[in-house]
Design a protein around this motif. Structure first.
Motif, PDB file in Angstrom:
ATOM      1  N   LEU A  56       0.824  -1.205   0.000  1.00  0.00           N
ATOM      2  CA  LEU A  56       0.000   0.000   0.000  1.00  0.00           C
ATOM      3  C   LEU A  56       0.862   1.261   0.000  1.00  0.00           C
ATOM      4  CD1 LEU A  56      -2.766  -1.069   2.546  1.00  0.00           C
ATOM      5  CD2 LEU A  56      -2.978  -0.881   0.045  1.00  0.00           C
ATOM      6  N   GLU A  62      -5.323   1.248  -7.158  1.00  0.00           N
ATOM      7  CA  GLU A  62      -6.667   1.112  -6.587  1.00  0.00           C
ATOM      8  C   GLU A  62      -7.554   0.143  -7.366  1.00  0.00           C
ATOM      9  OE1 GLU A  62      -9.797   1.177  -4.123  1.00  0.00           O
ATOM     10  OE2 GLU A  62      -7.800   1.922  -3.686  1.00  0.00           O
ATOM     11  N   LEU A  65      -7.420  -3.214  -5.964  1.00  0.00           N
ATOM     12  CA  LEU A  65      -7.835  -3.356  -4.570  1.00  0.00           C
ATOM     13  C   LEU A  65      -9.322  -3.124  -4.350  1.00  0.00           C
ATOM     14  CD1 LEU A  65      -4.967  -1.249  -2.961  1.00  0.00           C
ATOM     15  CD2 LEU A  65      -5.104  -3.732  -3.116  1.00  0.00           C
ATOM     16  N   SER A  66      -9.979  -2.509  -5.299  1.00  0.00           N
ATOM     17  CA  SER A  66     -11.345  -2.023  -5.068  1.00  0.00           C
ATOM     18  C   SER A  66     -12.307  -3.125  -4.629  1.00  0.00           C
ATOM     19  CB  SER A  66     -11.873  -1.303  -6.303  1.00  0.00           C
ATOM     20  OG  SER A  66     -11.918  -2.181  -7.403  1.00  0.00           O
ATOM     21  N   ARG A  69     -12.841  -3.653  -0.946  1.00  0.00           N
ATOM     22  CA  ARG A  69     -13.496  -2.602  -0.160  1.00  0.00           C
ATOM     23  C   ARG A  69     -14.991  -2.846   0.024  1.00  0.00           C
ATOM     24  NH1 ARG A  69      -9.555   0.803   0.910  1.00  0.00           N
ATOM     25  NH2 ARG A  69      -7.927   1.200  -0.617  1.00  0.00           N
TER      26      ARG A  69
END
Length: 99
Positions: A56, A62, A65-66, A69
Motif C-alpha cells: 500500500l 486502486e 484493490l477495489s 473494499r
C-alpha cells in the motif's frame, strides 16, 4: 468477505505467498515440521501484514484493490455471482514395494 479491508488484503497476501517461487504447482515450503507457516501461522500472518502495508505504501493500484473494499452483498451487486471452489488436498497413500 465481510472482514475489514486490511484483513482481506492480508488474506490475499497469505494465500499468494503459499505459491512456490519455482511456480511448479507445489507450495512454498519452509524448514522444519511446520513447513507451510515457518513454524507459526501467527508469525506468518504478521509477516503478510508487513508485506501488505509495504504494498500500500508503494502505491498499490486502486483498481486492483477495489473489490476488497466491498462487503459480500455489495460485491454481488457490483459483479453478479461470486463463486468459489474448495479443493481438498490429496492424501498420500502408501503402496507396497515392488518385487
Amino acid at each position: 468477505m465481510n472482514l475489514p479491508f486490511d484483513e482481506k488484503l492480508v488474506t490475499v497476501f497469505h494465500e499468494l505467498y503459499h505459491i512456490s517461487p519455482d511456480f511448479n504447482g507445489d507450495i512454498r515450503r519452509f524448514e522444519g515440521a511446520c513447513y507451510v507457516y515457518t513454524g507459526s501461522q501467527k508469525n506468518y500472518d504478521r509477516q503478510m501484514g508487513v508485506f501488505a502495508e509495504q504494498y500500500l505504501r508503494l502505491g498499490a493500484p486502486e483498481p486492483l484493490l477495489s473489490f476488497l473494499r466491498y462487503d459480500f452483498r455489495s460485491l454481488q451487486q457490483q459483479v453478479g455471482a461470486v463463486v468459489g471452489v474448495r479443493i481438498n488436498l490429496p492424501r498420500l497413500i502408501p503402496v507396497p514395494k515392488a518385487g
